[in-house]
Design an enzyme around this catalytic site. Sequence first.
Site, PDB file in Angstrom:
ATOM      1  N   LYS A   9       0.858  -1.302  -0.047  1.00 27.85           N
ATOM      2  CA  LYS A   9      -0.237  -0.030  -0.157  1.00 27.85           C
ATOM      3  C   LYS A   9       0.890   1.350  -0.124  1.00 27.85           C
ATOM      4  O   LYS A   9       2.113   1.306   0.285  1.00 27.85           O
ATOM      5  CB  LYS A   9      -0.907  -0.110   1.103  1.00 27.85           C
ATOM      6  CG  LYS A   9      -1.988  -1.162   1.292  1.00 27.85           C
ATOM      7  CD  LYS A   9      -2.633  -1.162   2.490  1.00 27.85           C
ATOM      8  CE  LYS A   9      -3.962  -2.335   2.331  1.00 27.85           C
ATOM      9  NZ  LYS A   9      -4.815  -2.304   3.523  1.00 27.85           N
ATOM     10  N   TYR A  49     -12.248  -1.940  -3.521  1.00 26.05           N
ATOM     11  CA  TYR A  49     -12.938  -2.114  -2.373  1.00 26.05           C
ATOM     12  C   TYR A  49     -14.330  -2.140  -2.136  1.00 26.05           C
ATOM     13  O   TYR A  49     -14.741  -1.597  -1.148  1.00 26.05           O
ATOM     14  CB  TYR A  49     -12.206  -1.039  -1.220  1.00 26.05           C
ATOM     15  CG  TYR A  49     -10.700  -1.773  -0.687  1.00 26.05           C
ATOM     16  CD1 TYR A  49     -10.505  -2.804  -0.137  1.00 26.05           C
ATOM     17  CD2 TYR A  49      -9.525  -0.883  -0.895  1.00 26.05           C
ATOM     18  CE1 TYR A  49      -9.357  -3.022   0.368  1.00 26.05           C
ATOM     19  CE2 TYR A  49      -8.445  -1.092  -0.606  1.00 26.05           C
ATOM     20  CZ  TYR A  49      -8.059  -2.470   0.153  1.00 26.05           C
ATOM     21  OH  TYR A  49      -7.130  -2.793   0.500  1.00 26.05           O
ATOM     22  N   ASN A 112      -1.984   0.225   7.078  1.00 25.47           N
ATOM     23  CA  ASN A 112      -1.393  -1.351   7.682  1.00 25.47           C
ATOM     24  C   ASN A 112      -0.698  -1.921   6.480  1.00 25.47           C
ATOM     25  O   ASN A 112      -0.611  -3.189   6.472  1.00 25.47           O
ATOM     26  CB  ASN A 112      -2.641  -2.032   7.921  1.00 25.47           C
ATOM     27  CG  ASN A 112      -3.592  -2.471   6.955  1.00 25.47           C
ATOM     28  OD1 ASN A 112      -3.608  -2.049   5.663  1.00 25.47           O
ATOM     29  ND2 ASN A 112      -4.776  -3.059   7.526  1.00 25.47           N
ATOM     30  N   HIS A 115      -1.868  -5.641   1.607  1.00 28.35           N
ATOM     31  CA  HIS A 115      -3.477  -6.005   1.143  1.00 28.35           C
ATOM     32  C   HIS A 115      -2.911  -7.586   0.601  1.00 28.35           C
ATOM     33  O   HIS A 115      -1.975  -7.797  -0.009  1.00 28.35           O
ATOM     34  CB  HIS A 115      -3.864  -5.677   0.043  1.00 28.35           C
ATOM     35  CG  HIS A 115      -5.035  -6.235  -0.519  1.00 28.35           C
ATOM     36  ND1 HIS A 115      -6.382  -6.320   0.152  1.00 28.35           N
ATOM     37  CD2 HIS A 115      -5.103  -7.187  -1.495  1.00 28.35           C
ATOM     38  CE1 HIS A 115      -7.180  -7.120  -0.781  1.00 28.35           C
ATOM     39  NE2 HIS A 115      -6.391  -7.540  -1.632  1.00 28.35           N
ATOM     40  N   GLU A 126      -9.003 -10.067  -8.228  1.00 32.92           N
ATOM     41  CA  GLU A 126      -8.122  -9.088  -7.899  1.00 32.92           C
ATOM     42  C   GLU A 126      -6.974  -9.244  -8.679  1.00 32.92           C
ATOM     43  O   GLU A 126      -6.392  -8.226  -9.142  1.00 32.92           O
ATOM     44  CB  GLU A 126      -7.770  -8.989  -6.278  1.00 32.92           C
ATOM     45  CG  GLU A 126      -8.951  -8.808  -5.335  1.00 32.92           C
ATOM     46  CD  GLU A 126      -8.443  -8.906  -4.079  1.00 32.92           C
ATOM     47  OE1 GLU A 126      -7.384  -9.542  -3.768  1.00 32.92           O
ATOM     48  OE2 GLU A 126      -9.525  -8.608  -3.254  1.00 32.92           O
TER      49      GLU A 126
HETATM   50  N1  UDP Z   1      -9.839  -0.845   7.281  1.00 31.54           N
HETATM   51  C1  UDP Z   1      -9.681   0.589   8.034  1.00 31.54           C
HETATM   52  N2  UDP Z   1     -10.597   0.421   9.386  1.00 31.54           N
HETATM   53  C2  UDP Z   1     -11.038  -0.539   9.761  1.00 31.54           C
HETATM   54  C3  UDP Z   1     -11.109  -1.622   9.060  1.00 31.54           C
HETATM   55  C4  UDP Z   1     -10.379  -1.645   7.824  1.00 31.54           C
HETATM   56  O1  UDP Z   1      -9.290   1.511   7.701  1.00 31.54           O
HETATM   57  O2  UDP Z   1     -11.647  -0.545  10.766  1.00 31.54           O
HETATM   58  C5  UDP Z   1      -9.056  -0.932   5.903  1.00 31.54           C
HETATM   59  C6  UDP Z   1      -7.581  -1.254   6.099  1.00 31.54           C
HETATM   60  O3  UDP Z   1      -6.589  -0.869   5.242  1.00 31.54           O
HETATM   61  C7  UDP Z   1      -7.780  -2.661   5.707  1.00 31.54           C
HETATM   62  C8  UDP Z   1      -8.806  -2.777   4.561  1.00 31.54           C
HETATM   63  O4  UDP Z   1      -9.752  -1.762   4.979  1.00 31.54           O
HETATM   64  O5  UDP Z   1      -6.818  -3.482   5.289  1.00 31.54           O
HETATM   65  C9  UDP Z   1      -9.678  -3.651   4.245  1.00 31.54           C
HETATM   66  O6  UDP Z   1     -10.286  -4.227   5.424  1.00 31.54           O
HETATM   67  P1  UDP Z   1     -10.418  -5.708   5.739  1.00 31.54           P
HETATM   68  O7  UDP Z   1     -11.368  -6.133   6.844  1.00 31.54           O
HETATM   69  O8  UDP Z   1     -10.941  -6.489   4.344  1.00 31.54           O
HETATM   70  O9  UDP Z   1      -9.072  -6.103   5.988  1.00 31.54           O
HETATM   71  P2  UDP Z   1      -7.797  -6.958   5.439  1.00 31.54           P
HETATM   72  O10 UDP Z   1      -8.356  -8.117   4.560  1.00 31.54           O
HETATM   73  O11 UDP Z   1      -6.910  -6.046   4.717  1.00 31.54           O
HETATM   74  O12 UDP Z   1      -7.044  -7.533   6.532  1.00 31.54           O
HETATM   75 MG    MG Z   2      -9.863  -8.088   3.176  1.00 29.07          MG
END
Ligand code: UDP
Ligand code: MG
Length: 132
Positions: A9, A49, A112, A115, A126
């Site tokens: 990211k 997303y 974070n 992805h 994707e």
């Molecule tokens: N995210 C965020 N706040 C939250 C949860 C998710 O900003 O409370 C963002 C974060 O960048 C995350 C992405 O949205 O990686 C997608 O969320 P998901 O729950 O799919 O997490 P991931 O699969 O990336 O672990």
């Molecule tokens: Mg996810």
Amino acid sequence: MEKTLSIIKPDGVRKKIIGSILNRFEISGFEIVNIKLIKLTKDEASTFYEMHKSKPFFENLVDFMTSGPCIPFVVEGQNSIKSVREMMGSTNPDDAASGTIRSDFADSIDSNIIHGSDSKESADREIAFFFE
Ligand code: UDP
Ligand code: MG
């Protein structure tokens, strides 16, 4: 051999840890079979997303993902979908197991670093999104 889609990211690119992240997959036996650097538009990030459209963090997520270039790449290897998710660690770096990418490099749940596709269906969608 299974393929999955990962993204370094924009925060990972800014922190200059592209090499460190890619190296983790290479030394774990995975192949990087496609890769590019791209700055997403708001439309592209919103589409990528779209499953999170109704979430309170959606707008912030789109802003973050368009804040600079990112590095989508395709990882190939045995059980790559599950393995990449394990190597990433939990979404919130505070909960991520030590030694995972998010535990080692991420600042917060909304910044974070990485992805990874969460299923075969997501991986197919994707990979096509970025590379077809
Ligand atoms: N995210 C965020 N706040 C939250 C949860 C998710 O900003 O409370 C963002 C974060 O960048 C995350 C992405 O949205 O990686 C997608 O969320 P998901 O729950 O799919 O997490 P991931 O699969 O990336 O672990
Ligand atoms: Mg996810």
